[in-house]
Structures are given as structure tokens and as C-alpha cells.
Design an enzyme around this catalytic site. Sequence first.
Site, PDB file in Angstrom:
ATOM      1  N   HIS A 100       5.608   6.075  14.135  1.00  0.00           N
ATOM      2  CA  HIS A 100       5.935   7.436  14.581  1.00  0.00           C
ATOM      3  C   HIS A 100       5.145   7.657  15.868  1.00  0.00           C
ATOM      4  CE1 HIS A 100       6.116   7.939  10.122  1.00  0.00           C
ATOM      5  NE2 HIS A 100       7.020   8.864  10.337  1.00  0.00           N
ATOM      6  N   ASP A 103       1.544   8.681  15.190  1.00  0.00           N
ATOM      7  CA  ASP A 103       0.627   7.708  14.550  1.00  0.00           C
ATOM      8  C   ASP A 103      -0.178   6.989  15.610  1.00  0.00           C
ATOM      9  OD1 ASP A 103       2.288   8.070  12.321  1.00  0.00           O
ATOM     10  OD2 ASP A 103       3.404   6.217  12.732  1.00  0.00           O
ATOM     11  N   ASP A 295      13.318   0.703   3.711  1.00  0.00           N
ATOM     12  CA  ASP A 295      11.875   0.944   3.633  1.00  0.00           C
ATOM     13  C   ASP A 295      11.429   0.411   2.282  1.00  0.00           C
ATOM     14  OD1 ASP A 295      11.495   1.960   6.115  1.00  0.00           O
ATOM     15  OD2 ASP A 295      10.865   3.964   5.486  1.00  0.00           O
ATOM     16  N   ASP A 306       6.118  10.543  -4.436  1.00  0.00           N
ATOM     17  CA  ASP A 306       6.360   9.408  -3.549  1.00  0.00           C
ATOM     18  C   ASP A 306       5.053   8.611  -3.401  1.00  0.00           C
ATOM     19  OD1 ASP A 306       7.827   7.881  -1.778  1.00  0.00           O
ATOM     20  OD2 ASP A 306       7.581   9.261  -0.091  1.00  0.00           O
TER      21      ASP A 306
END
Length: 437
Positions: A100, A103, A295, A306
Site C-alpha cells: 500500500h 506502508d 491473497d 480476520d
Amino acid sequence: MKSIQDICRVEYEGPESRNPLAFRHYNPSELVEGKSMRDHLRFSAAYWHTMRGSGADPFGVGTMKRPWEGPVDNVENACNRVRIFFDFCEKMQMPFYCFHDRDVAPEGDSLAQTNKNLDDVVKVFKEEQERTGIKLLWGTANLFGNPRFVHGAATSCHADSFAYAAAQVKKALEVTLELGGQGYTFWGGREGYMCLWNTDMKREMDHLAAFMHMAVDYAKEIGFKGQFYFEPKPKEPTKHQYDFDTAACVNFLRAYGLQDYVKMNIETNHATLAGHSVEHELEYAGMQGFLGSIDANSGDMLLGWDTDQFPTDIYMTTKIMLTLMKYGGFTTGGLNFDAKVRRESFEPIDLFYAHIGGMDAFAKGLKIAAEIRKTGELADMVAKRYASWDSGIGAEIEKGTQNFKTLEAYMLAKGDVDETQSGNQELYENVVNRYIF
Ligand code: XUL
Ligand code: CO
């Protein structure tokens, strides 16, 4: 405590190896169905978890010992971190990575400064890509962390949040193009709702579609030819995410004319949160022509959120590979480890153990799937189950030459259906087990 620089490259040593820092199944150049394991699996490391995961949870601050975090989050530090990340990827023989925007580079005081920070760090990504040959599988933008996205980004009730998100994705697309990224992912972030009383759902979804169209248009304008992905997730952080599951996403894409530009990026733990298995989601995407990327992670059967754990379940990896190969394997996509080590696994070496476990589980799953495909035993059993559709009335229905009236006449003449047969589920399970152990 060993950091990434102190650890040697992980090599394939074969199934008998007891070396915890070796692959027992992932042998990148080994051919399976005439294609290398490297090309089948297209492994990718996720920058956000691997480099930035802190181990924080709602009950406590981060636990991870990460020498590359440093005391302040500045551009210099961010650049050094990139070099360490590539060292990790090289040692793991990881051909791809994903990130991202936020990040990799710290936000500045203004959008202009934030963009400049990103450009500075992207230069190092480019250098490291050229040095190592490691490629960008997909880029994305973090449209959920900053309080400006408290009500969502493209689906916010606040038009300025939409505009900021648009500016952010514009930049993220430019950067993804600059790095030769093979794709760009939209994951919903906070695109959903907590309470329907205060939500205009139709307006929000129209906005989301408009946003994605703007992204597609801008990609064309700048010459970004990578694949767009939509990543389903039913809930978390919002109660109801608009990209709920593959079926909901495919309907959204078709309803808003985005079907030619966007495929699915399917995540295991998101599938289970939606009440599906990952193979259900892959099968659905595959049969509709939307299977793009994966993913790779797994949830915990006893936890309802999650958890993003590394995948180690051989049944799951076998099913994933079997479905993926049925639909022709990856083109632009790959197996991105959107997975994090546990809060209690706080040493850098745990990142190696985690990725080795995931890569070996998928390599073994690939080999088992190829064996199942080679004998054709399972496919034959399924085909026999549907044999009534291959000739006679079944074939005619499939051809479209029958209708309610002709079928009524057929049944009135016949009287009743032929005897049906057992589904033999347990036999199927035993057959699969024969390939697994
Ligand atoms: C969140 C998630 C994201 C996306 C990219 O659950 O999976 O990391 O993969 O934004
Ligand atoms: Co994900």
C-alpha cells in the site's frame, strides 16, 4: 536475536530435510505439468504485514522486534527498510511483492509532501527491483487508516474524502506504473456501513462505481496496462462491506459496466468470514471469468475475525491449486501472502518460518493437485455423476431444444424419473485422501 541480514538464503533441500530454514517442497525450477513451480505459484510477500506489522491488538501495543522500524518514521528510515525487505525477499526466493502507498512511506503535512515522500521511497524500490529482479505483483492505496476516511473513502458521506481518495489512487497508480506493477487492487477498506439508518446505500455504491471508473480511465490515460482487482471481504472494519463476496462483487462490476476491467483478488480468510470456503470463491470467480489473484492466508476456525494467519493446511492448498489449475492458472495474478506472524512470534526469524511454511504448503498442494489431475480419477467420477446430461433428454435441454411443454410431454409419457444414485460424498473424500497421504 537474529535480524534478516543475519539469516542465510533459504534453499530447497527436499522432503527429508530437517533444516527449519530450508524448503522441503518448494523447488522453484522443478516442473509440474511442464511449468516451473515458480511460474505456477507466483509467490508474493506483503509489505504491510512483513515489514510494518507491529503485533498490536486491541489489548496491547506492538510486540514485534523490528530493528528496521527505528525511533522515527522518516523517509531515510523508510528507504532503509525497503533494502531490508528486498534482502528478505531475495533470501526467501520470493519473485513478487505487494504494497500500500502508506506502508512504504510516511505521510507528510500536506498531500504534496506525502506524494514527495512516496516518490523518494519509490526510487529505492526501483533500484532494488533492478538489482534483484523481484517484481511488483500489485500496488494499492490505504484508504482506511487515516481519520479523514472515518466514513469510508469512495463511499463516504463527505465529498472531500472521496476527492482525497481519488488524488491518492491517482498517485498510487502512477507509482505502480513506474514500478512496472502487474496489477492494482481495490480492497474496500471502510467502504461499507455500520448502520443503515444513517446510510444512503444506493448513493454510496454509485459513488464507488464512479470512483472505479475514474481509476480505469486514468490508467488508460497514463498507459497503465496492469490488471485491476477487487478484493471481497464481508465485514471488518465495517459491519457490512460492499465488496461482500465474489458473487456480490461480480454483480457490482457487471451492474456498473466495470466487468471488462476488473477481476477478483480472493483472500481465504475473507471467504470464510463470508460463510464460504476459499475454493467456493475461486470456483465462482473462475466460472464467471473473474479469477485474477489470491491473497493467501487462513483464518482460525475458532475465531470469528480476520486473523490473517499463514496457510499451512494441505487440504486447503490442494483445493486452491486444483481450482486455479482448472481455470488455467495465473496470468497476471499470484499467491500473495497477506498473512502475519502471531503477536507472540515477535522475532524476525519467525517471518522466515512463516513464509517457508506457507510456500511449502502451496508447493505440496500443487504437486498433489497435479497428481489428482494426472489420473483424472476425480474428474471422471464427477463426470459420471452428470452423465444423464450427455445424451438423451439432458443433452437436448442443454442444447436449448426443450421447453416446459415438451418436458411435460416427456414426463407424462415416461411416468417418473429414472432411479437416482448416491452422491457418495464419503467415497470422494476417501479418494482425495489417497492423494494426500
Ligand atoms: C484487509 C486486506 C488488505 C488488502 C489490501 O483485510 O486484506 O490488506 O489485501 O488492501
Ligand atoms: Co488482502
